[in-house]
Write a protein that holds these residues in place. Sequence first.
Motif, PDB file in Angstrom:
ATOM      1  N   ASP A  80       0.835  -1.196   0.000  1.00  0.00           N
ATOM      2  CA  ASP A  80       0.000   0.000   0.000  1.00  0.00           C
ATOM      3  C   ASP A  80       0.878   1.258   0.000  1.00  0.00           C
ATOM      4  O   ASP A  80       0.670   2.168  -0.803  1.00  0.00           O
ATOM      5  CB  ASP A  80      -0.930   0.010   1.215  1.00  0.00           C
ATOM      6  N   TYR A  81       1.859   1.293   0.888  1.00  0.00           N
ATOM      7  CA  TYR A  81       2.755   2.452   0.920  1.00  0.00           C
ATOM      8  C   TYR A  81       3.580   2.539  -0.359  1.00  0.00           C
ATOM      9  O   TYR A  81       3.817   3.635  -0.878  1.00  0.00           O
ATOM     10  CB  TYR A  81       3.666   2.405   2.144  1.00  0.00           C
ATOM     11  N   ALA A  82       4.013   1.413  -0.896  1.00  0.00           N
ATOM     12  CA  ALA A  82       4.805   1.428  -2.124  1.00  0.00           C
ATOM     13  C   ALA A  82       4.024   2.083  -3.265  1.00  0.00           C
ATOM     14  O   ALA A  82       4.548   2.959  -3.969  1.00  0.00           O
ATOM     15  CB  ALA A  82       5.223   0.013  -2.499  1.00  0.00           C
ATOM     16  N   VAL A  83       2.789   1.680  -3.442  1.00  0.00           N
ATOM     17  CA  VAL A  83       1.954   2.240  -4.517  1.00  0.00           C
ATOM     18  C   VAL A  83       1.745   3.738  -4.289  1.00  0.00           C
ATOM     19  O   VAL A  83       1.870   4.546  -5.215  1.00  0.00           O
ATOM     20  CB  VAL A  83       0.613   1.482  -4.621  1.00  0.00           C
ATOM     21  N   ARG A  84       1.448   4.109  -3.058  1.00  0.00           N
ATOM     22  CA  ARG A  84       1.195   5.520  -2.754  1.00  0.00           C
ATOM     23  C   ARG A  84       2.444   6.379  -2.955  1.00  0.00           C
ATOM     24  O   ARG A  84       2.356   7.495  -3.479  1.00  0.00           O
ATOM     25  CB  ARG A  84       0.661   5.654  -1.335  1.00  0.00           C
ATOM     26  N   VAL A  85       3.600   5.881  -2.542  1.00  0.00           N
ATOM     27  CA  VAL A  85       4.841   6.634  -2.749  1.00  0.00           C
ATOM     28  C   VAL A  85       5.104   6.793  -4.239  1.00  0.00           C
ATOM     29  O   VAL A  85       5.438   7.891  -4.711  1.00  0.00           O
ATOM     30  CB  VAL A  85       6.039   5.965  -2.040  1.00  0.00           C
ATOM     31  N   LEU A  86       4.938   5.725  -4.997  1.00  0.00           N
ATOM     32  CA  LEU A  86       5.176   5.790  -6.447  1.00  0.00           C
ATOM     33  C   LEU A  86       4.251   6.783  -7.144  1.00  0.00           C
ATOM     34  O   LEU A  86       4.638   7.397  -8.142  1.00  0.00           O
ATOM     35  CB  LEU A  86       5.017   4.405  -7.078  1.00  0.00           C
ATOM     36  N   GLU A  87       3.049   6.953  -6.630  1.00  0.00           N
ATOM     37  CA  GLU A  87       2.130   7.938  -7.214  1.00  0.00           C
ATOM     38  C   GLU A  87       2.648   9.361  -7.035  1.00  0.00           C
ATOM     39  O   GLU A  87       2.253  10.261  -7.779  1.00  0.00           O
ATOM     40  CB  GLU A  87       0.744   7.805  -6.577  1.00  0.00           C
ATOM     41  N   THR A  88       3.514   9.577  -6.053  1.00  0.00           N
ATOM     42  CA  THR A  88       4.028  10.925  -5.802  1.00  0.00           C
ATOM     43  C   THR A  88       5.427  11.123  -6.365  1.00  0.00           C
ATOM     44  O   THR A  88       5.755  12.209  -6.823  1.00  0.00           O
ATOM     45  CB  THR A  88       4.075  11.238  -4.292  1.00  0.00           C
ATOM     46  N   SER A  89       6.267  10.081  -6.309  1.00  0.00           N
ATOM     47  CA  SER A  89       7.663  10.225  -6.715  1.00  0.00           C
ATOM     48  C   SER A  89       8.275   8.855  -7.015  1.00  0.00           C
ATOM     49  O   SER A  89       8.447   8.032  -6.122  1.00  0.00           O
ATOM     50  CB  SER A  89       8.472  10.880  -5.589  1.00  0.00           C
ATOM     51  N   VAL A  90       8.601   8.644  -8.270  1.00  0.00           N
ATOM     52  CA  VAL A  90       9.270   7.403  -8.655  1.00  0.00           C
ATOM     53  C   VAL A  90      10.642   7.323  -7.976  1.00  0.00           C
ATOM     54  O   VAL A  90      11.047   6.276  -7.490  1.00  0.00           O
ATOM     55  CB  VAL A  90       9.404   7.308 -10.193  1.00  0.00           C
ATOM     56  N   HIS A  91      11.332   8.444  -7.893  1.00  0.00           N
ATOM     57  CA  HIS A  91      12.674   8.454  -7.308  1.00  0.00           C
ATOM     58  C   HIS A  91      12.673   8.127  -5.814  1.00  0.00           C
ATOM     59  O   HIS A  91      13.596   7.489  -5.308  1.00  0.00           O
ATOM     60  CB  HIS A  91      13.348   9.805  -7.556  1.00  0.00           C
ATOM     61  N   ALA A  92      11.641   8.543  -5.102  1.00  0.00           N
ATOM     62  CA  ALA A  92      11.588   8.305  -3.653  1.00  0.00           C
ATOM     63  C   ALA A  92      11.514   6.822  -3.318  1.00  0.00           C
ATOM     64  O   ALA A  92      11.934   6.399  -2.237  1.00  0.00           O
ATOM     65  CB  ALA A  92      10.394   9.041  -3.041  1.00  0.00           C
TER      66      ALA A  92
END
Length: 152
Positions: A80-92
């Motif tokens: 869940d966190y992985a998908v949400r982080v990717l929606e904001t920043s691929v680099h993060a």
Amino acid sequence: MKAFIPLLCLIALPLWAQDAPEGWAVYPTQKPYAELVDATKAAIKENGLIVVTQAGPTKAAAARGISIPGNRVIGAFNNDYAVRVLETSVHAMIEAPIRFYVTENKDGTSNLSYKTPSFVFAPYVSEGGQNLMDIAAELDSTFQSIAERAVK
């Protein structure tokens, strides 16, 4: 005398924490190393994350005849966190999983440390914006809960 020892531990706690690098949360404990490793993994699961990675040089060094204090890095995250982080920043996403660090002290006690998720994700705020920082703040709370549970 027994009442004096916990007092000394409370005094030493801020001194140890002051030595930590910026952005780190440090939890000195009286727990033995192996017990803290197990408690950390259990607390990760109890708080809705999973253990994604584990690494440490202690066993490999022992196999080479070298004795070093217990040392384990435990990466925790979830999809869940992985998908949400990717929606904001691929680099993060390179920062995932975020890691806990269990270290053994010479006196048989151990410490639980981690870089706070807000600190870990801060370099990506220009790309991920407020949404990324909101995710990091959620993770800050979760990581604090994990640490508090593990050192109990």
